[in-house]
Design a protein around this motif. Structure first.
Motif, mmCIF file in Angstrom:
data_model
loop_
_atom_site.group_PDB
_atom_site.id
_atom_site.type_symbol
_atom_site.label_atom_id
_atom_site.label_comp_id
_atom_site.label_asym_id
_atom_site.label_seq_id
_atom_site.Cartn_x
_atom_site.Cartn_y
_atom_site.Cartn_z
ATOM 1 N N GLY A 162 -73.471 -11.021 51.750
ATOM 2 C CA GLY A 162 -73.546 -12.271 50.980
ATOM 3 C C GLY A 162 -75.008 -12.557 50.687
ATOM 4 O O GLY A 162 -75.885 -11.706 50.884
ATOM 5 N N LEU A 163 -75.291 -13.759 50.235
ATOM 6 C CA LEU A 163 -76.676 -14.071 49.851
ATOM 7 C C LEU A 163 -77.635 -13.947 51.028
ATOM 8 O O LEU A 163 -78.773 -13.499 50.862
ATOM 9 C CB LEU A 163 -76.766 -15.482 49.269
ATOM 10 N N ALA A 164 -77.186 -14.345 52.236
ATOM 11 C CA ALA A 164 -78.071 -14.281 53.405
ATOM 12 C C ALA A 164 -78.437 -12.823 53.703
ATOM 13 O O ALA A 164 -79.610 -12.486 53.874
ATOM 14 C CB ALA A 164 -77.405 -14.925 54.609
ATOM 15 N N GLY A 165 -77.416 -11.970 53.769
ATOM 16 C CA GLY A 165 -77.659 -10.570 54.093
ATOM 17 C C GLY A 165 -78.472 -9.874 53.013
ATOM 18 O O GLY A 165 -79.394 -9.093 53.299
ATOM 19 N N LEU A 166 -78.142 -10.153 51.762
ATOM 20 C CA LEU A 166 -78.860 -9.497 50.654
ATOM 21 C C LEU A 166 -80.327 -9.914 50.639
ATOM 22 O O LEU A 166 -81.215 -9.096 50.409
ATOM 23 C CB LEU A 166 -78.197 -9.841 49.321
ATOM 24 N N ARG A 167 -80.583 -11.189 50.869
ATOM 25 C CA ARG A 167 -81.974 -11.650 50.850
ATOM 26 C C ARG A 167 -82.764 -11.071 52.029
ATOM 27 O O ARG A 167 -83.906 -10.641 51.860
ATOM 28 C CB ARG A 167 -82.004 -13.180 50.883
ATOM 29 N N ALA A 168 -82.143 -11.031 53.212
ATOM 30 C CA ALA A 168 -82.832 -10.446 54.370
ATOM 31 C C ALA A 168 -83.147 -8.978 54.088
ATOM 32 O O ALA A 168 -84.264 -8.508 54.329
ATOM 33 C CB ALA A 168 -81.962 -10.583 55.618
ATOM 34 N N GLY A 169 -82.166 -8.263 53.552
ATOM 35 C CA GLY A 169 -82.372 -6.843 53.259
ATOM 36 C C GLY A 169 -83.459 -6.624 52.225
ATOM 37 O O GLY A 169 -84.283 -5.716 52.346
ATOM 38 N N GLN A 170 -83.464 -7.477 51.223
ATOM 39 C CA GLN A 170 -84.458 -7.351 50.155
ATOM 40 C C GLN A 170 -85.874 -7.452 50.722
ATOM 41 O O GLN A 170 -86.758 -6.658 50.383
ATOM 42 C CB GLN A 170 -84.218 -8.464 49.133
ATOM 43 N N ILE A 171 -86.091 -8.407 51.595
ATOM 44 C CA ILE A 171 -87.435 -8.619 52.153
ATOM 45 C C ILE A 171 -87.824 -7.458 53.070
ATOM 46 O O ILE A 171 -88.919 -6.903 52.960
ATOM 47 C CB ILE A 171 -87.485 -9.956 52.929
ATOM 48 N N LEU A 172 -86.923 -7.082 53.962
ATOM 49 C CA LEU A 172 -87.259 -6.020 54.915
ATOM 50 C C LEU A 172 -87.493 -4.693 54.208
ATOM 51 O O LEU A 172 -88.404 -3.938 54.555
ATOM 52 C CB LEU A 172 -86.142 -5.891 55.967
ATOM 53 N N LYS A 173 -86.683 -4.428 53.201
ATOM 54 C CA LYS A 173 -86.851 -3.182 52.447
ATOM 55 C C LYS A 173 -88.201 -3.186 51.722
ATOM 56 O O LYS A 173 -88.928 -2.184 51.724
ATOM 57 C CB LYS A 173 -85.704 -3.024 51.446
ATOM 58 N N ALA A 174 -88.530 -4.330 51.134
ATOM 59 C CA ALA A 174 -89.799 -4.423 50.405
ATOM 60 C C ALA A 174 -90.991 -4.192 51.330
ATOM 61 O O ALA A 174 -92.053 -3.748 50.892
ATOM 62 C CB ALA A 174 -89.916 -5.792 49.734
ATOM 63 N N LYS A 175 -90.799 -4.471 52.619
ATOM 64 C CA LYS A 175 -91.879 -4.272 53.599
ATOM 65 C C LYS A 175 -91.808 -2.893 54.238
ATOM 66 O O LYS A 175 -92.482 -2.616 55.219
ATOM 67 C CB LYS A 175 -91.800 -5.346 54.691
ATOM 68 N N GLY A 176 -90.941 -2.035 53.732
ATOM 69 C CA GLY A 176 -90.934 -0.644 54.167
ATOM 70 C C GLY A 176 -89.995 -0.323 55.317
ATOM 71 O O GLY A 176 -90.030 0.784 55.860
ATOM 72 N N HIS A 177 -89.148 -1.262 55.699
ATOM 73 C CA HIS A 177 -88.216 -0.982 56.795
ATOM 74 C C HIS A 177 -86.954 -0.304 56.260
ATOM 75 O O HIS A 177 -86.643 -0.386 55.069
ATOM 76 C CB HIS A 177 -87.869 -2.273 57.536
ATOM 77 N N LEU A 178 -86.264 0.358 57.175
ATOM 78 C CA LEU A 178 -85.041 1.069 56.793
ATOM 79 C C LEU A 178 -83.861 0.119 57.000
ATOM 80 O O LEU A 178 -83.552 -0.251 58.133
ATOM 81 C CB LEU A 178 -84.889 2.303 57.695
ATOM 82 N N VAL A 179 -83.232 -0.285 55.919
ATOM 83 C CA VAL A 179 -82.194 -1.321 56.012
ATOM 84 C C VAL A 179 -80.853 -0.771 55.537
ATOM 85 O O VAL A 179 -80.761 -0.170 54.469
ATOM 86 C CB VAL A 179 -82.566 -2.539 55.127
ATOM 87 N N THR A 180 -79.820 -0.988 56.338
ATOM 88 C CA THR A 180 -78.456 -0.637 55.921
ATOM 89 C C THR A 180 -77.604 -1.898 56.043
ATOM 90 O O THR A 180 -77.576 -2.527 57.106
ATOM 91 C CB THR A 180 -77.866 0.459 56.832
ATOM 92 N N ILE A 181 -76.928 -2.245 54.959
ATOM 93 C CA ILE A 181 -76.067 -3.426 54.987
ATOM 94 C C ILE A 181 -74.612 -2.967 55.107
ATOM 95 O O ILE A 181 -74.139 -2.156 54.297
ATOM 96 C CB ILE A 181 -76.254 -4.288 53.718
ATOM 97 N N LEU A 182 -73.932 -3.469 56.129
ATOM 98 C CA LEU A 182 -72.519 -3.129 56.347
ATOM 99 C C LEU A 182 -71.671 -4.298 55.883
ATOM 100 O O LEU A 182 -71.781 -5.408 56.411
ATOM 101 C CB LEU A 182 -72.271 -2.843 57.829
ATOM 102 N N GLU A 183 -70.811 -4.053 54.918
ATOM 103 C CA GLU A 183 -70.016 -5.118 54.305
ATOM 104 C C GLU A 183 -68.533 -4.789 54.441
ATOM 105 O O GLU A 183 -68.092 -3.716 54.043
ATOM 106 C CB GLU A 183 -70.413 -5.290 52.831
#
Ligand code: FAD
Length: 453
Positions: free
Chosen positions: A32-53
């Motif tokens: 949802g918006l919370a998960g997508l926004r968290a992922g967007q920021i962490l990814k932009a900072k170079g972290h490896l992000v996987t979202i499970l939906e």
């Protein structure tokens, strides 16, 4: 590309935090918006992000239906509430070039069951009762003891000694101001904290051409989102996390849990070790799923109702809570004739047990009562059941009797610096909203970025 512009606009609002921690492998539960926004920021900072939906789509409670090819329809969130300065959804919508339409409760015509539109002295009496009930509700924070908002309001307005007509109007207003706004039934809302949230300035706006979908898509762009992954277990240690889904097992350094409060309340995800008691208490006491907000969207061959933004309906005492609110988006839809009826609180929840045709029948009964038997039948409909939805179990969170703002604060803190929480229910200031969800994702991401080790 429009999406890129929106992402840039959104990123500009990220508070700058020291990036003290090495590259992290982060799992996010829920797109949802919370998960997508968290992922967007962490990814932009170079972290490896996987979202499970868990669903077969992302967006969660921002869901734009395409049942009608010529008319995208939001079946979850519709409005950018308080769309002015500070609301992060507005700049994203503008960067995407989305058309925004404003509406206002000031443009409402009220109808009384069996009696047509309220006018003249009757309308004044109706509104005076509304003012009385609202004033009583707004003083509920002064209550000496915690009780339900409905109980407090009844005591304050002298409900017990009112005549049958006044009771009917008071019943309408208690539900209208409570359940229809907060999804939880007014009999469940906390007198002390029901309206604890803050507000941005600015008008209510919605997205008549597109719904919320382009915003969701812009946030999801470029992210690793695994659909149909229903998370059932989160195990955490001092060094990492293991997440079990219906498909397999994932390991990572940290996890951000953004599933709705309703899902947590039903214990659909087990934690190992069990969450500390402050968290489980917060999850059980905060409200979601005792009362709901649902929509019935009806499409007609032509418009037969007045050019008002809202139509209000005061049901009989025998049908408390029935279809109080009808939103009329048609003026912004180039002549497409649509009415969106809302059900809320316990009434909304009870309606979910009915078949679609029965719900539509009830909605049409109300419209015929308002506009006469000569109105056309709908050409099609869409009905929501957010309480039965296994990925939501309710519409949004609320302060139930016995819950406190401190409980929300608890959910803003991480467990062992491994399990982080986000989602509208974890935002102390802007719960229940798309912007609250978005900002909560931002917070969780920044908490991880700020970790030292
Ligand atoms: C009918 C209705 C009307 C609304 N109207 C408005 C409005 O006009 N304006 C407004 O600002 N807000 C509105 N809201 C509230 C708004 O939609 C939410 O606050 C916001 O979308 C919540 O975002 P979120 O990321 O916290 O949660 P969600 O969007 O619910 O995201 C959580 C995600 O977790 C997933 N999930 C759940 N369980 C699991 C599992 N076990 N495993 C994996 N994934 C799982 C879900 O599928 C979902 O995608 C409305 C909500 C409803 C229901």
């Amino acid at each position: 590309m429009a999406g890129t512009g929106a992402l840039a606009a959104a990123s500009a609002t990220v508070p700058q935090v020291a990036h003290a921690i090495g590259r992290q492998n982060v799992l996010i539960i829920g797109a949802g918006l919370a998960g997508l926004r968290a992922g967007q920021i962490l990814k932009a900072k170079g972290h490896l992000v996987t979202i499970l939906e868990g669903r077969n789509r992302f967006g969660g409670r921002c869901y734009t239906s395409h049942k009608w090819a010529d008319l995208p329809m939001d079946l979850g969130a519709t409005w950018i509430h308080e769309s002015g300065k500070g609301n992060p959804m507005t700049p994203i919508a503008k960067a995407l070039g989305l058309r925004l339409a404003a509406d206002s409760y000031d443009k409402t015509t009220a109808y009384e069951a069996g009696d047509g539109p309220l006018t003249g002295a009757d309308l004044t009496y109706f509104n005076t009762m509304g003012d009385k009930v609202r004033k009583a509700m707004e003083s509920s924070g002064d209550s000496d003891t915690e009780m339900s908002l409905m109980q407090y309001t009844k005591n304050k307005i002298g409900y017990a000694s009112m005549d049958a007509y006044d009771k009917r109007l008071a019943d309408y207003w208690m539900r209208e101001i409570g359940g229809y706004e907060y999804a939880g039934d007014t009999a469940e809302l906390s007198a002390w904290y029901w309206d604890n949230a803050k507000e941005f300035p600015g008008p209510e706006v919605y997205l008549p051409d597109t719904g919320y979908e382009p915003i969701v898509n812009a946030l999801a762009q470029g992210q690793d989102i695994r659909l149909n992954q229903i998370v059932s277990k989160i195990a955490y240690t001092g060094t990492g996390v293991t997440v079990t889904t219906n498909v397999g097992t994932y390991t990572a350094d940290r996890v951000i849990v953004t599933v709705p409060l309703g899902v947590l309340k039903k214990n659909k995800i087990s934690f190992s070790p069990a969450l500390p008691s402050a968290y489980s208490t917060a999850i059980s006491k905060l409200g979601m799923g005792t009362g709901v907000l649902n929509k019935v969207v009806l499409r007609f061959p032509s418009v037969f109702w007045p050019a008002k933004d809202w139509l209000a309906y005061v049901p009989t005492s025998a049908e408390l809570g029935k279809f109080h609110d009808w939103f009329n988006p048609s003026p912004a839809l180039n002549g497409k004739a649509v009415l969106i009826g809302f059900t809320a609180g316990f009434y909304g929840q009870q309606q979910e047990a009915l078949a679609d045709w029965q719900i539509v029948d009830k909605a049409m009964d109300v419209l015929r009562d308002m506009f006469g038997d000569g109105i056309p039948n709908p050409t099609d409909y869409q009905v929501t059941r957010w309480d039965q939805d296994p990925f939501s179990y309710g519409s949004y969170s609320f302060f139930a009797t016995g819950s406190t703002p401190a409980m929300v604060k608890t959910l803003t803190t991480a467990v062992s610096n491994r399990v982080f929480f986000a989602g509208e229910h974890t935002h102390p200031d802007y719960p229940q909203t798309t912007h609250g969800a978005y900002l909560s994702g931002e917070r969780a991401a920044n908490q991880i970025l700020a970790l030292k080790a």
